[in-house]
Design a protein around this motif. Structure first.
Motif, PDB file in Angstrom:
ATOM      1  N   GLU A  10       0.823  -1.214   0.000  1.00 48.66           N
ATOM      2  CA  GLU A  10       0.000   0.000   0.000  1.00 48.66           C
ATOM      3  C   GLU A  10       0.858   1.267   0.000  1.00 48.66           C
ATOM      4  O   GLU A  10       0.554   2.229  -0.690  1.00 48.66           O
ATOM      5  N   SER A  11       1.930   1.265   0.774  1.00 52.77           N
ATOM      6  CA  SER A  11       2.731   2.487   0.896  1.00 52.77           C
ATOM      7  C   SER A  11       3.602   2.759  -0.325  1.00 52.77           C
ATOM      8  O   SER A  11       3.969   3.909  -0.566  1.00 52.77           O
ATOM      9  N   THR A  12       3.923   1.727  -1.100  1.00 48.49           N
ATOM     10  CA  THR A  12       4.752   1.942  -2.289  1.00 48.49           C
ATOM     11  C   THR A  12       3.907   2.162  -3.541  1.00 48.49           C
ATOM     12  O   THR A  12       4.448   2.464  -4.597  1.00 48.49           O
ATOM     13  N   PRO A  40       6.254  -0.400   6.910  1.00 49.83           N
ATOM     14  CA  PRO A  40       5.433   0.231   5.855  1.00 49.83           C
ATOM     15  C   PRO A  40       5.477   1.760   5.892  1.00 49.83           C
ATOM     16  O   PRO A  40       5.525   2.408   4.839  1.00 49.83           O
ATOM     17  N   GLU A  41       5.499   2.330   7.078  1.00 49.90           N
ATOM     18  CA  GLU A  41       5.571   3.791   7.192  1.00 49.90           C
ATOM     19  C   GLU A  41       6.919   4.318   6.688  1.00 49.90           C
ATOM     20  O   GLU A  41       6.980   5.372   6.063  1.00 49.90           O
ATOM     21  N   ASP A  44       6.817   4.379   3.033  1.00 50.07           N
ATOM     22  CA  ASP A  44       6.068   5.544   2.573  1.00 50.07           C
ATOM     23  C   ASP A  44       6.976   6.774   2.530  1.00 50.07           C
ATOM     24  O   ASP A  44       6.978   7.526   1.550  1.00 50.07           O
TER      25      ASP A  44
END
Length: 195
Positions: A10-12, A40-41, A44
């Motif tokens: 999702e973050s990429t 994940p953060e 991002d």
């Protein structure tokens, strides 16, 4: 681990091969320890940093996670993150009612991580999801094709490998049989040569 993988995806925004991202993340898990839940953060932040300063998302992720894990202020600054490592660890320790001498490595990392995430939210809050939508679309297509190719190659390898091994064994057996027959024919002729 599943949540981390989903969060990375999702973050990429599909701009990084999941195989490459997970390879980078596996090293970060070791470096970040208990703070690995924030991978994940960090991805991002790496994606946003790549849009502004260039470089690949995975390379920037690796630099960021290593800088956070080791408190490398210089590396963070090269990526546009202007924090004072000593100040943020002192503030964090004070909030916990400790001095920095009594912070664990994980707590020091957490202090730096918090500051990195906080500053990046402020710095990149007005950044659009994509600065170059056409180029991003082409990159997503290229990455999807690469991931699909790697998956297909893996499947073909598992299926074709036994077939190729059997073919090679059969071919070797045939050559050995013909070699024995030729040797017997040669040995049976009066002049030592066939015919």
């Amino acid at each position: 681990p599943e949540n981390i993988a989903k969060g990375i995806e999702e973050s990429t925004h599909g701009l990084v091969s999941m195989n490459d991202a997970l390879a980078s993340a596996s090293q970060a898990v070791i470096n970040l320890g208990s703070n690995a839940k924030s991978i994940p953060e960090i991805f991002d932040v790496a994606a946003k940093t790549s849009k502004v300063f260039g470089g690949s998302v995975t390379d920037n992720f690796e630099k960021l996670s290593f800088a956070i894990a080791n408190g490398n202020q210089k590396s963070l600054r090269q990526m546009g993150i202007q924090i004072e490592v000593n100040a943020v660890t002192e503030d964090y320790a004070r909030k916990l009612g400790l001095t920095t001498d009594f912070l664990s490595e994980a707590q020091k990392q957490q202090a730096i991580l918090n500051a990195v995430l906080e500053q990046s939210k402020e710095t990149y809050k007005s950044m659009p999801a994509s600065l170059t939508p056409v180029a991003d679309g082409m990159e997503r297509l290229k990455i999807a094709a690469k991931d699909w190719g790697e998956t297909l190659s893996s499947v073909i390898g598992r299926v074709a490998s036994p077939v190729i091994n059997q073919f090679t064994k059969n071919l070797t057996d045939e050559f050995e049989l013909w070699n024995r027959l030729f040797s017997r024919a040669k040995a049976g002729s009066p002049s030592g040569s066939p015919g």
